[in-house]
Design a protein around this motif. Structure first.
Motif, mmCIF file in Angstrom:
data_model
loop_
_atom_site.group_PDB
_atom_site.id
_atom_site.type_symbol
_atom_site.label_atom_id
_atom_site.label_comp_id
_atom_site.label_asym_id
_atom_site.label_seq_id
_atom_site.Cartn_x
_atom_site.Cartn_y
_atom_site.Cartn_z
ATOM 1 N N ALA A 40 21.259 -60.402 25.826
ATOM 2 C CA ALA A 40 22.716 -60.202 25.850
ATOM 3 C C ALA A 40 23.489 -61.469 25.496
ATOM 4 O O ALA A 40 24.581 -61.375 24.940
ATOM 5 C CB ALA A 40 23.149 -59.695 27.217
ATOM 6 N N VAL A 41 22.949 -62.626 25.793
ATOM 7 C CA VAL A 41 23.687 -63.864 25.492
ATOM 8 C C VAL A 41 23.632 -64.214 24.014
ATOM 9 O O VAL A 41 24.380 -65.081 23.561
ATOM 10 C CB VAL A 41 23.230 -65.075 26.348
ATOM 11 N N GLU A 42 22.771 -63.536 23.261
ATOM 12 C CA GLU A 42 22.670 -63.786 21.822
ATOM 13 C C GLU A 42 22.754 -62.467 21.055
ATOM 14 O O GLU A 42 21.808 -62.079 20.370
ATOM 15 C CB GLU A 42 21.367 -64.512 21.499
ATOM 16 N N PRO A 43 23.884 -61.756 21.166
ATOM 17 C CA PRO A 43 23.987 -60.438 20.514
ATOM 18 C C PRO A 43 23.829 -60.543 19.000
ATOM 19 O O PRO A 43 24.303 -61.492 18.373
ATOM 20 C CB PRO A 43 25.382 -59.962 20.891
ATOM 21 N N GLY A 44 23.100 -59.592 18.446
ATOM 22 C CA GLY A 44 22.906 -59.560 17.007
ATOM 23 C C GLY A 44 21.954 -60.603 16.475
ATOM 24 O O GLY A 44 21.828 -60.768 15.265
ATOM 25 N N THR A 45 21.282 -61.309 17.366
ATOM 26 C CA THR A 45 20.362 -62.372 16.969
ATOM 27 C C THR A 45 18.936 -61.975 17.339
ATOM 28 O O THR A 45 18.702 -61.414 18.398
ATOM 29 C CB THR A 45 20.713 -63.691 17.705
ATOM 30 N N LEU A 46 18.023 -62.279 16.461
ATOM 31 C CA LEU A 46 16.616 -62.051 16.757
ATOM 32 C C LEU A 46 16.136 -63.150 17.694
ATOM 33 O O LEU A 46 16.209 -64.333 17.358
ATOM 34 C CB LEU A 46 15.793 -62.063 15.468
#
Length: 78
Positions: A40-46
Motif C-alpha cells: 500500500a505504501v508503494e501503489p502502482g509499483t512492483l
C-alpha cells in the motif's frame, strides 16, 4: 463501476470497500497485514519478491518463500 478501496495506514491498519471495513486481525495474520502495508505504501509499483521475503522472514525464512508469499497474496485478495 468498481467500488473504491481505501487503505488506512495510520493507526490501526484498515481496509474499507464500500460500506465494509476490515481492521486488525480481520485482515489476516501479522505477516499478511505487513505485506498489505508494504504494498500500500508503494501503489502502482512492483515490489520485488526478495525485498518482501526479507521484510517478512529475515530471521527465519520458510522452506519455500515463494509459495508462502503466493498464499499470503491469495488470502489478502479474498
Amino acid at each position: 463501476m468498481a467500488e473504491r478501496i481505501r487503505i488506512d495506514l495510520c493507526g490501526l491498519l484498515a481496509v474499507t470497500r464500500g460500506e465494509k471495513r476490515l481492521a486488525g486481525a480481520e485482515l489476516g495474520s501479522r505477516k499478511s497485514r505487513a505485506l498489505l502495508a508494504m504494498l500500500a505504501v508503494e501503489p502502482g509499483t512492483l515490489v520485488p519478491a526478495d525485498r518482501i521475503h526479507h521484510a517478512l522472514w529475515s530471521s527465519e525464512p520458510p522452506a519455500d518463500p515463494e509459495a508462502n508469499l503466493a498464499t499470503l497474496v491469495s488470502r489478502l485478495r479474498r
